[in-house]
Motif scaffolding. Structure first.
Motif, mmCIF file in Angstrom:
data_model
loop_
_atom_site.group_PDB
_atom_site.id
_atom_site.type_symbol
_atom_site.label_atom_id
_atom_site.label_comp_id
_atom_site.label_asym_id
_atom_site.label_seq_id
_atom_site.Cartn_x
_atom_site.Cartn_y
_atom_site.Cartn_z
ATOM 1 N N GLU A 169 7.451 7.470 -4.263
ATOM 2 C CA GLU A 169 7.581 6.187 -3.578
ATOM 3 C C GLU A 169 6.300 5.748 -2.889
ATOM 4 O OE1 GLU A 169 10.903 6.316 -0.904
ATOM 5 O OE2 GLU A 169 12.358 6.425 -2.532
ATOM 6 N N THR A 170 5.485 6.706 -2.417
ATOM 7 C CA THR A 170 4.294 6.361 -1.647
ATOM 8 C C THR A 170 3.044 6.701 -2.445
ATOM 9 O OG1 THR A 170 5.499 6.849 0.393
ATOM 10 C CG2 THR A 170 3.088 6.707 0.537
ATOM 11 N N ASN A 172 -1.100 5.745 -2.296
ATOM 12 C CA ASN A 172 -2.223 5.100 -1.617
ATOM 13 C C ASN A 172 -3.343 4.900 -2.629
ATOM 14 O OD1 ASN A 172 -0.980 5.178 0.977
ATOM 15 N ND2 ASN A 172 -1.438 7.361 1.063
ATOM 16 N N ASP A 175 -8.631 -0.665 -3.393
ATOM 17 C CA ASP A 175 -8.673 -1.992 -4.009
ATOM 18 C C ASP A 175 -9.422 -1.929 -5.333
ATOM 19 O OD1 ASP A 175 -7.317 -3.135 -1.903
ATOM 20 O OD2 ASP A 175 -9.145 -3.712 -0.833
ATOM 21 N N TYR A 189 8.224 3.980 -7.225
ATOM 22 C CA TYR A 189 7.036 3.199 -6.905
ATOM 23 C C TYR A 189 6.890 2.016 -7.870
ATOM 24 C CZ TYR A 189 2.173 1.836 -6.277
ATOM 25 O OH TYR A 189 1.039 1.109 -6.060
ATOM 26 N N ALA A 190 7.111 2.247 -9.150
ATOM 27 C CA ALA A 190 7.007 1.177 -10.150
ATOM 28 C C ALA A 190 8.061 0.104 -9.903
ATOM 29 C CB ALA A 190 7.154 1.753 -11.558
ATOM 30 N N SER A 191 9.234 0.506 -9.496
ATOM 31 C CA SER A 191 10.304 -0.463 -9.208
ATOM 32 C C SER A 191 9.988 -1.330 -8.016
ATOM 33 C CB SER A 191 11.628 0.281 -8.934
ATOM 34 O OG SER A 191 11.988 1.043 -10.057
ATOM 35 N N MET A 192 9.312 -0.743 -7.018
ATOM 36 C CA MET A 192 8.985 -1.484 -5.793
ATOM 37 C C MET A 192 7.708 -2.312 -5.941
ATOM 38 S SD MET A 192 9.929 1.316 -2.843
ATOM 39 C CE MET A 192 8.918 2.618 -3.513
ATOM 40 N N ASN A 193 6.882 -1.982 -6.976
ATOM 41 C CA ASN A 193 5.604 -2.665 -7.195
ATOM 42 C C ASN A 193 5.477 -3.081 -8.650
ATOM 43 O OD1 ASN A 193 4.056 -2.032 -4.516
ATOM 44 N ND2 ASN A 193 5.049 -0.127 -5.121
ATOM 45 N N PRO A 194 6.312 -4.052 -9.064
ATOM 46 C CA PRO A 194 6.312 -4.434 -10.496
ATOM 47 C C PRO A 194 4.999 -5.059 -10.941
ATOM 48 C CG PRO A 194 7.803 -5.822 -9.233
ATOM 49 C CD PRO A 194 7.225 -4.817 -8.284
#
Length: 194
Positions: A169-170, A172, A175, A189-194
């Motif tokens: 989920e986390t 870091n 940029d 993580y992929a689900s929360m950051n498509p």
């Protein structure tokens, strides 16, 4: 060295700066202890593969290279860190082995090849101390307990690097990082950051 009644090595000592290919591979449940020299530089391919009862709590800090499948399926190892001078980890070097809970990748590491830590059921957190520029294909493939990874300094994440890490989920990231297809597929993580 100590050998059991079926001719398998139980305890051994390594001399020199390298552990040869297949040196202690396929010892199954027989091999429990190997003493490594403090000046060891390289653990060659499949050196300890499938030595499922082998126990170490550390590796000499002098090691610079751990080659392909060196500790694959070494299910009794419980390392807390990688050697300080390590530069290269081969394909599946620690694959299918529940060796680490928290893993810190030393600053010296420049290359980690595919599947290096794949299918670990114990790995929970990973931190890169240095600045490896690339996380290669499938390095942490299917590590179901991996929850947190710090990739500061990594500027390229290859295909499937964290594929199937079902608790991740986390993450870091710095940029501008380039992330290839399915690098984080089948992760929260992929689900929360498509």
């Amino acid at each position: 060295d100590e050998i059991d009644s079926s001719g398998r090595i139980v305890k051994a000592t390594v001399y020199g700066t390298e552990v040869p290919e297949y040196a202690f591979a396929y010892q199954g449940t027989a091999l429990v202890s190997v003493t490594l020299p403090e000046n060891l530089k390289k653990i060659n391919s499949r050196a300890f593969e499938r030595a499922s009862k082998l126990e170490f709590d550390s590796l000499p800090n002098s090691i610079t290279e751990i080659k392909d499948k060196a500790f694959q399926v070494c299910t009794s190892l419980r390392l807390t860190s990688l050697p300080d001078q390590l530069e290269t980890l081969g394909t599946s070097a620690f694959g299918n082995a529940d060796i680490f809970t928290n893993l810190s990748i030393p600053e010296s590491v420049r290359s980690i090849n595919a599947y290096a830590f794949s299918n670990s059921n114990s790995l929970q957190n990973v931190t890169f101390k240095g600045k490896p520029s690339v996380v290669r294909d499938l390095v942490f493939y299917n590590c179901p307990k991996l929850t947190t990874i710090n990739l500061d300094g990594v500027d390229f994440i290859r295909e499937g690097a964290f594929y199937g890490c079902s608790s991740l989920e986390t993450v870091n990231l710095m940029d501008g990082v380039v992330i290839e297809d399915w690098a984080f597929s089948k992760t929260p993580y992929a689900s929360m950051n498509p």
